[in-house]
Design a protein around this motif. Structure first.
Motif, short mmCIF file in Angstrom:
data_model
loop_
_atom_site.label_atom_id
_atom_site.label_comp_id
_atom_site.label_asym_id
_atom_site.label_seq_id
_atom_site.Cartn_x
_atom_site.Cartn_y
_atom_site.Cartn_z
N GLN A 1 0.85 -1.18 0.00
CA GLN A 1 0.00 0.00 0.00
C GLN A 1 0.89 1.24 0.00
N VAL A 2 0.50 2.22 -0.78
CA VAL A 2 1.29 3.44 -0.89
C VAL A 2 1.01 4.35 0.31
N GLN A 3 2.05 4.93 0.83
CA GLN A 3 1.93 5.96 1.86
C GLN A 3 2.76 7.16 1.47
N LEU A 4 2.28 8.34 1.85
CA LEU A 4 3.04 9.57 1.65
C LEU A 4 3.54 10.05 3.00
N VAL A 5 4.82 10.31 3.07
CA VAL A 5 5.41 10.78 4.32
C VAL A 5 6.11 12.10 4.07
N GLU A 6 5.67 13.11 4.81
CA GLU A 6 6.25 14.43 4.64
C GLU A 6 7.31 14.69 5.70
N SER A 7 8.22 15.57 5.36
CA SER A 7 9.24 16.00 6.30
C SER A 7 9.75 17.36 5.87
N GLY A 8 10.52 17.97 6.76
CA GLY A 8 11.17 19.23 6.41
C GLY A 8 10.58 20.46 7.07
N GLY A 9 9.47 20.30 7.76
CA GLY A 9 8.89 21.45 8.43
C GLY A 9 9.72 21.86 9.63
N GLY A 10 9.38 23.00 10.20
CA GLY A 10 10.10 23.47 11.37
C GLY A 10 9.80 24.92 11.67
N LEU A 11 10.60 25.46 12.58
CA LEU A 11 10.47 26.85 13.00
C LEU A 11 11.60 27.66 12.37
N VAL A 12 11.24 28.69 11.64
CA VAL A 12 12.23 29.54 11.00
C VAL A 12 11.84 30.99 11.19
N GLN A 13 12.80 31.86 10.93
CA GLN A 13 12.52 33.29 10.98
C GLN A 13 12.09 33.79 9.60
N ALA A 14 11.37 34.86 9.62
CA ALA A 14 10.93 35.47 8.36
C ALA A 14 12.14 35.75 7.48
N GLY A 15 11.98 35.45 6.20
CA GLY A 15 13.05 35.65 5.25
C GLY A 15 13.89 34.41 4.99
N GLU A 16 13.79 33.43 5.86
CA GLU A 16 14.56 32.20 5.68
C GLU A 16 13.84 31.23 4.74
N SER A 17 14.48 30.07 4.54
CA SER A 17 13.96 29.08 3.59
C SER A 17 13.78 27.73 4.26
N LEU A 18 12.90 26.95 3.70
CA LEU A 18 12.72 25.55 4.08
C LEU A 18 12.42 24.75 2.82
N ARG A 19 12.77 23.47 2.86
CA ARG A 19 12.37 22.59 1.78
C ARG A 19 11.59 21.42 2.37
N LEU A 20 10.37 21.30 1.94
CA LEU A 20 9.54 20.18 2.36
C LEU A 20 9.70 19.03 1.38
N SER A 21 9.68 17.82 1.91
CA SER A 21 9.74 16.62 1.09
C SER A 21 8.51 15.77 1.32
N CYS A 22 8.12 15.06 0.30
CA CYS A 22 6.97 14.15 0.39
C CYS A 22 7.38 12.87 -0.33
N VAL A 23 7.64 11.84 0.44
CA VAL A 23 8.12 10.58 -0.12
C VAL A 23 6.99 9.57 -0.23
N ALA A 24 6.86 8.99 -1.39
CA ALA A 24 5.86 7.94 -1.61
C ALA A 24 6.53 6.59 -1.40
N SER A 25 6.06 5.87 -0.41
CA SER A 25 6.66 4.56 -0.13
C SER A 25 6.00 3.51 -0.99
N GLY A 26 6.76 2.50 -1.30
CA GLY A 26 6.24 1.42 -2.12
C GLY A 26 7.14 1.20 -3.33
N THR A 27 6.82 0.17 -4.09
CA THR A 27 7.61 -0.15 -5.28
C THR A 27 6.72 -0.08 -6.50
#
Length: 119
Positions: A1-27
């Motif tokens: 069964q496919v699952q989506l798992v996100e990561s990359g969130g957090g606490l940052v200050q205004a003006g900074e950057s983040l990259r979120l990822s969303c990985v689909a598990s399975g083959t």
């Protein structure tokens, strides 16, 4: 069964950057489309960015600052968020239409990842 798992969130200050990822598990799967949504505190979920085989699109509030992409080999979608603003705070969700040989094309949601932007 496919699952989506996100990561990359957090606490940052205004003006900074983040990259979120969303990985689909399975083959033997393919991410056909991916959409990122967010839900600000006390507000409804809203579309942030969308990616298909042909195009990408963004909400006016993030256009020019966010970039959506995917890596088909890694079964992963990304949301690069630059020049973050206080109003970008919220829970970010990925939604993907994924093809597998057994299920065909089906939509899936990730569990969400919190992004908090402080001044």
């Amino acid at each position: 069964q496919v699952q989506l798992v996100e990561s990359g969130g957090g606490l940052v200050q205004a003006g900074e950057s983040l990259r979120l990822s969303c990985v689909a598990s399975g083959t033997w799967l393919r991410i056909n489309t991916m959409t990122w949504y967010r839900q600000p505190p006390g507000k409804q979920r809203e579309l942030v960015a969308d990616l298909t085989d042909r195009s990408t699109s963004y909400s006016d509030s993030v256009k020019g600052r966010f970039v959506i992409s995917r890596d088909l080999e890694k079964n992963t979608g990304y949301l690069q968020m630059n020049d973050l603003k206080l109003e970008d705070t919220g829970v970010y969700y990925c939604n993907a239409n994924i093809w597998t040989p057994s299920t065909g094309s089906t939509g899936y949601w990730g569990q969400g990842t919190q992004v908090t932007v402080s001044s």
